[in-house]
Design a protein around this motif. Sequence first.
Motif, PDB file in Angstrom:
ATOM      1  N   UNK A  65     -18.778 -36.311 -50.664  1.00  0.00           N
ATOM      2  CA  UNK A  65     -18.423 -36.818 -49.343  1.00  0.00           C
ATOM      3  C   UNK A  65     -19.685 -37.286 -48.629  1.00  0.00           C
ATOM      4  N   UNK A  66     -19.499 -38.198 -47.696  1.00  0.00           N
ATOM      5  CA  UNK A  66     -20.645 -38.736 -46.970  1.00  0.00           C
ATOM      6  C   UNK A  66     -20.223 -39.209 -45.587  1.00  0.00           C
ATOM      7  N   UNK A  67     -21.204 -39.378 -44.729  1.00  0.00           N
ATOM      8  CA  UNK A  67     -20.968 -39.867 -43.373  1.00  0.00           C
ATOM      9  C   UNK A  67     -22.134 -40.754 -42.957  1.00  0.00           C
ATOM     10  N   UNK A  68     -21.817 -41.787 -42.199  1.00  0.00           N
ATOM     11  CA  UNK A  68     -22.835 -42.689 -41.660  1.00  0.00           C
ATOM     12  C   UNK A  68     -22.861 -42.545 -40.146  1.00  0.00           C
ATOM     13  N   UNK A 137     -15.079 -29.979 -43.942  1.00  0.00           N
ATOM     14  CA  UNK A 137     -16.364 -29.263 -43.882  1.00  0.00           C
ATOM     15  C   UNK A 137     -17.483 -30.202 -43.443  1.00  0.00           C
ATOM     16  N   UNK A 138     -17.476 -31.406 -44.009  1.00  0.00           N
ATOM     17  CA  UNK A 138     -18.525 -32.366 -43.645  1.00  0.00           C
ATOM     18  C   UNK A 138     -18.419 -32.751 -42.176  1.00  0.00           C
ATOM     19  N   UNK A 139     -17.209 -33.024 -41.690  1.00  0.00           N
ATOM     20  CA  UNK A 139     -17.052 -33.394 -40.284  1.00  0.00           C
ATOM     21  C   UNK A 139     -17.504 -32.254 -39.372  1.00  0.00           C
ATOM     22  N   UNK A 140     -17.194 -31.013 -39.725  1.00  0.00           N
ATOM     23  CA  UNK A 140     -17.659 -29.861 -38.936  1.00  0.00           C
ATOM     24  C   UNK A 140     -19.180 -29.831 -38.873  1.00  0.00           C
ATOM     25  N   UNK A 141     -19.828 -30.097 -39.985  1.00  0.00           N
ATOM     26  CA  UNK A 141     -21.289 -30.093 -40.023  1.00  0.00           C
ATOM     27  C   UNK A 141     -21.869 -31.259 -39.226  1.00  0.00           C
ATOM     28  N   UNK A 142     -21.229 -32.419 -39.315  1.00  0.00           N
ATOM     29  CA  UNK A 142     -21.680 -33.583 -38.538  1.00  0.00           C
ATOM     30  C   UNK A 142     -21.575 -33.281 -37.044  1.00  0.00           C
ATOM     31  N   UNK A 143     -20.466 -32.692 -36.630  1.00  0.00           N
ATOM     32  CA  UNK A 143     -20.274 -32.347 -35.219  1.00  0.00           C
ATOM     33  C   UNK A 143     -21.349 -31.367 -34.761  1.00  0.00           C
TER      34      UNK A 143
END
Length: 197
Positions: A65-68, A137-143
């Motif tokens: 998973x990834x986020x920009x 999980x990724x969105x929680x970490x990004x937040x």
Amino acid sequence: MMRKADAADQPLVAGILAQSFSDNLSVNYVTAGTDQQLRRSALMNYAVKVCSLFGEVLISEDAHACALLLYPEQKKTTFLSLLLDLELVWNCTGISKALAVMKREKAIHSLQLSGHNAYLWFIGVNPLFQHKGIGSRLLSEVIAYCEKQHRTVILETSTLKNIPWYKSFGFQTYATLDLGYKLFFLKKEFSATVSKF
């Protein structure tokens, strides 16, 4: 745990996003035409490079998973950013559609919040690993990451089924835009009493 992607991760990140946004109305508007899969890959490569310059590219430790994140106050016109824009027109939109895409982007930008924000441009999970909680999980970490920086998280989505998911993380819809499909603008704000780390 997420980490900052390095240059070697960029093709992987662009690939995850190209696959996970194959049915997205907003992305498909920009990439419509022959060879849509190649155009979608070009769009995601562009987004990864822009966020590498003016934000951050984040990837889950398992690389599924990834986020920009784009930091609007850091984005500026440079020789490299102009080259990236030209590359996007050449490889993705084509000259004939570039003006329509620019008009659309101007309308979107007019509704984006100003201030100390983190624009969550894309977040995606490799389709082979979706529905396993990796994206959550990724969105929680990004937040949490953005909260430490005292940045409001802003985003847009054209995917109706994603709105309840974002709202479950405390996002609120603050605007909509009709582009032939409805684009929803969401924000996740933090209280002014956020502790400093």
